[in-house]
Scaffold this motif. Structure first.
Motif, PDB file in Angstrom:
ATOM      1  N   UNK A 150     -27.722 -21.892  -1.717  1.00 17.22           N
ATOM      2  CA  UNK A 150     -26.426 -21.151  -2.105  1.00 17.22           C
ATOM      3  C   UNK A 150     -25.456 -21.694  -3.108  1.00 17.22           C
ATOM      4  N   UNK A 151     -25.419 -23.034  -2.975  1.00 17.72           N
ATOM      5  CA  UNK A 151     -24.703 -23.816  -4.029  1.00 17.72           C
ATOM      6  C   UNK A 151     -25.122 -23.877  -5.315  1.00 17.72           C
ATOM      7  N   UNK A 152     -26.339 -23.854  -5.546  1.00 19.53           N
ATOM      8  CA  UNK A 152     -27.049 -23.603  -6.668  1.00 19.53           C
ATOM      9  C   UNK A 152     -26.804 -22.360  -7.570  1.00 19.53           C
ATOM     10  N   UNK A 153     -26.956 -21.293  -6.588  1.00 17.23           N
ATOM     11  CA  UNK A 153     -26.825 -19.903  -7.237  1.00 17.23           C
ATOM     12  C   UNK A 153     -25.311 -19.832  -7.358  1.00 17.23           C
ATOM     13  N   UNK A 154     -24.387 -20.086  -6.905  1.00 18.87           N
ATOM     14  CA  UNK A 154     -22.914 -20.160  -7.130  1.00 18.87           C
ATOM     15  C   UNK A 154     -22.474 -20.937  -8.231  1.00 18.87           C
ATOM     16  N   UNK A 155     -23.224 -22.118  -8.675  1.00 21.12           N
ATOM     17  CA  UNK A 155     -23.216 -22.881  -9.873  1.00 21.12           C
ATOM     18  C   UNK A 155     -23.597 -22.103 -10.966  1.00 21.12           C
ATOM     19  N   UNK A 156     -24.460 -21.085 -10.687  1.00 19.77           N
ATOM     20  CA  UNK A 156     -25.248 -20.300 -12.041  1.00 19.77           C
ATOM     21  C   UNK A 156     -23.999 -19.373 -12.684  1.00 19.77           C
ATOM     22  N   UNK A 157     -23.057 -19.130 -11.915  1.00 16.66           N
ATOM     23  CA  UNK A 157     -21.828 -18.360 -12.350  1.00 16.66           C
ATOM     24  C   UNK A 157     -20.919 -19.163 -13.608  1.00 16.66           C
ATOM     25  N   UNK A 158     -21.116 -20.593 -13.328  1.00 15.41           N
ATOM     26  CA  UNK A 158     -20.465 -21.339 -14.468  1.00 15.41           C
ATOM     27  C   UNK A 158     -21.307 -21.932 -15.464  1.00 15.41           C
ATOM     28  N   UNK A 159     -22.587 -22.149 -14.957  1.00 14.97           N
ATOM     29  CA  UNK A 159     -23.521 -22.763 -15.860  1.00 14.97           C
ATOM     30  C   UNK A 159     -24.819 -21.690 -16.339  1.00 14.97           C
ATOM     31  N   UNK A 160     -24.614 -21.212 -17.427  1.00 16.82           N
ATOM     32  CA  UNK A 160     -25.546 -20.024 -17.682  1.00 16.82           C
ATOM     33  C   UNK A 160     -27.005 -20.560 -17.908  1.00 16.82           C
TER      34      UNK A 160
END
Length: 239
Positions: free
Chosen positions: A53-63
């Motif tokens: 879940x943390x990885x998927x959330x970080x995808x929003x900031x890191x394309x």
């Protein structure tokens, strides 16, 4: 000419480490993004915490970040999953490291600078800070590999390696899909068949956060299975 790279990182129960991991390694993939198709790929290996879940959330900031998830199968199967994903997506280079923040992204550039001269550049953990037991496990493993395959290498399993995908494709199919020690066997294949490889010293610090999922009893169990696998793979080499 574009040079697409996939950084492959397996992760299991790394909620305590994952934010720093992404922050530290993302600039590396940004610098080497090719035509924008390079990716920082983190494979969630069936974590029981909220790593994915943390990885998927970080995808929003890191394309350029991409999180994948799979059923738990162990570190080796997650590494192989990532390698095959990079091959499927036509990467030119694969770089692999681990998610526990024991390796240093600042050391990556020296590996990248040698990518034309060598087909694989592999880390050598000269001064390990992860405990005497793990150091002894690696020393024992190196002796076993020398006995079975006649290869003399300084570090078989360092989670810091840059490989041309063409070289990876050449050997990945030789191993079982769930092989526990793919990096060990890839290093062995590269040395056994005299591929153009280079070992570079790297730093390797103790884990800062979280708990290592691979403890000594697990290492022992993996080791016993590996002995049988080594015999089987050596027989295939001789056939």
């Amino acid at each position: 000419m574009s040079e697409e790279m996939y950084i492959i990182i397996p992760a299991y129960n790394e909620a305590a480490n994952i934010a720093r991991l992404i922050k530290d390694w993302y600039p590396v993939i940004e610098r080497h993004s090719g035509d924008g198709h390079s990716r920082l790929v983190i494979i969630n290996d069936g974590s029981k915490d909220n790593t994915y879940e943390l990885i998927k959330e970080a995808e929003k900031q890191y394309p350029l970040l991409e999180g994948l998830t799979k059923a738990n199968g162990g570190h080796g199967s997650a590494v192989l999953y990532g390698y095959r994903y990079a091959i499927k997506n036509n990467a030119d280079y694969v770089f692999q490291t681990d998610s526990d923040n024991q390796t240093n992204p600042a050391e990556f550039e020296q590996f990248w600078q040698l990518r034309k001269k060598y087909d694989a550049v592999i880390g050598n953990r000269v001064h390990r800070q992860d405990g005497i037991q793990r150091i002894m496990v690696e020393k024992t493993l190196l002796m076993i590999l020398r006995f079975y395959y006649g290869v003399k290498i300084p570090d078989s399993n360092a989670p810091y390696r840059l490989m041309k995908v063409e070289l990876l494709k050449k050997y990945i199919s030789k191993m079982p899909s769930d092989f526990n020690l793919p990096n060990v066997m890839l290093t062995t294949y590269f040395a056994y068949y005299h591929e153009k490889i280079k070992f570079l010293p790297i730093s390797f610090v103790a884990r800062q956060e979280g708990t290592n999922s691979i403890n000594i009893p697990k290492i022992t169990k993996i080791g016993w299975k590996a002995l049988g696998d080594f015999r089987m793979l050596k027989k295939q080499m001789n056939d």
